[in-house]
Design a protein around this motif. Structure first.
Motif, short mmCIF file in Angstrom:
data_model
loop_
_atom_site.label_atom_id
_atom_site.label_comp_id
_atom_site.label_asym_id
_atom_site.label_seq_id
_atom_site.Cartn_x
_atom_site.Cartn_y
_atom_site.Cartn_z
N ARG A 159 -8.17 5.07 -1.83
CA ARG A 159 -8.65 5.80 -2.77
C ARG A 159 -7.68 7.05 -3.02
N ASP A 160 -6.92 7.43 -2.44
CA ASP A 160 -5.90 8.46 -2.55
C ASP A 160 -4.95 8.11 -3.66
N PHE A 161 -4.76 6.84 -3.93
CA PHE A 161 -3.73 6.34 -5.16
C PHE A 161 -4.43 5.67 -6.32
N ASP A 204 0.80 -1.18 -0.07
CA ASP A 204 -0.31 -0.03 -0.13
C ASP A 204 0.79 1.17 0.15
N GLY A 205 0.48 2.54 0.21
CA GLY A 205 1.14 3.65 0.20
C GLY A 205 2.00 3.89 1.36
N GLN A 206 2.03 3.01 2.21
CA GLN A 206 3.11 2.95 3.44
C GLN A 206 4.03 1.96 3.34
N GLY A 207 3.78 1.15 2.21
CA GLY A 207 4.64 -0.05 1.91
C GLY A 207 4.33 -1.43 2.58
N GLY A 259 -12.99 -1.97 4.90
CA GLY A 259 -13.57 -0.71 4.82
C GLY A 259 -12.59 0.50 4.74
N MET A 260 -11.94 0.33 6.01
CA MET A 260 -10.88 1.39 6.17
C MET A 260 -9.56 1.30 5.03
N MET A 261 -9.19 0.01 4.74
CA MET A 261 -8.27 -0.25 3.66
C MET A 261 -8.48 0.38 2.36
N ALA A 262 -10.00 0.10 2.09
CA ALA A 262 -10.53 0.86 0.73
C ALA A 262 -10.50 2.07 0.91
N SER A 263 -10.86 2.89 2.05
CA SER A 263 -10.70 4.43 2.19
C SER A 263 -9.30 4.75 2.20
N GLN A 264 -8.32 4.03 2.48
CA GLN A 264 -6.80 4.66 2.39
C GLN A 264 -6.41 4.58 1.05
#
Length: 298
Positions: free
Chosen positions: A257-259, A83-86, A250-255
């Motif tokens: 969306r910025d990428f 993900d965006g934080q590796g 749900g939180m993973m999908a939310s995180q």
């Protein structure tokens, strides 16, 4: 008809063979069998997440936004990418599915149990019916998301407010379903015969009323489970559920969306997992209803 015959629950006598072989009938439906198999596989993987996850779901690496292993520039070390934080998406997916299923299960059991009890009491004790059902009508006017916002404002964001909001949102529908079934059972001759010979309310309630309503209650809970998973994921998507660094679908999908423009897999993978869980739960619930509900079976 003798008193003994009259006291024999109709559903217990007429539907006993069908209920005894409900699992066999369920497995004869290919769609239901496939849905149950997939759902059980997902649940088993979620249960064994601490041992199946290849990496720590909260551990960040230098490999940020890696695509899945089968894509170009993908790495075999991270099968579903990062993900965006590796962080490893596969590990977070397993742990996130575990938390999502736990939230849905607790909310359905808690809300469905309380609501069903209220519905049964309303049908069993007629004097309580107006009070209970009017209270249920009031609860119906509060959507789950609104309840979640209110509880978060009081308790702060977290898993418990989401579970409470989903449970409270489940109470009204379960109460109405249980009451509608229980009213029909209370009109049966075996209940009237039991009252006539002086059986205590506890025996009538547990042995005759509850036993003849339990299948309908279980059908409702199985169908409600998918809805609760979807609502819980929506609340987490809005930032009302699990808090970082915990993983929840749900939180993973939310995180992710910025990428979406750079690494769409970060949001797509947990979204697909939510879709599969809800789909399999709904298909299995529909099949269970067809097997256990004599009206649809006939």
């Amino acid at each position: 008809m003798s008193v003994t015959d009259a006291m024999t629950p109709a559903a217990a006598t007429d539907e006993a063979p069908a209920r005894r072989h409900w699992f066999v009938a369920l497995m004869r439906d290919p769609a239901a069998a496939l849905a149950i198999a997939v759902f059980l596989l997902i649940a088993l993987a979620a249960l064994l997440a601490p041992w199946l996850a290849p990496h720590d779901p909260t551990e960040s690496t230098r490999n940020m936004m890696l695509p899945p292993a089968w894509a170009e520039r993908g790495s075999a070390e991270f099968l579903l990418g990062t993900d965006g934080q590796g962080r490893d998406i596969l590990s977070r997916l397993l742990h996130g599915t575990r938390l999502t299923l736990l939230i849905g299960l607790v909310a359905v059991v808690l809300g469905g149990g309380i609501g069903s009890l209220l519905g049964l009491l309303a049908a069993f004790y007629g004097r309580l019916d107006p009070w209970i059902m009017r209270s249920v009508d009031v609860m119906l006017s509060f959507p789950a998301i609104l309840l979640g916002l209110a509880l978060v404002a009081v308790m702060g964001a977290g898993i418990m407010p989401v579970i409470l909001a989903l449970a409270v949102a489940t109470v009204p529908d379960s109460a109405r379903i249980a009451r509608s079934v229980a009213v029909g059972v209370m009109k049966q001759e075996f209940v009237e015969a039991g009252r006539a010979i002086g059986l205590p309310d506890r025996t009538l309630f547990t042995r005759y009323l509850l036993r003849n309503c339990i299948s309908s209650i279980m059908i409702f809970m199985s169908l409600r489970f998918g809805q609760v998973i979807l609502l819980g994921s929506a609340l987490s998507f809005l930032g009302l559920g699990a808090r970082p660094p915990a993983s929840e679908l749900g939180m993973m999908a939310s995180q992710g969306r910025d990428f979406m423009l750079f690494a769409p897999h970060i949001a797509i993978i947990p979204s697909v997992a939510i879709f599969v869980i809800v789909l399999t739960a709904n298909v299995a619930g529909d099949a269970l209803r067809d097997v256990l509900d004599p009206r649809t079976r006939n």
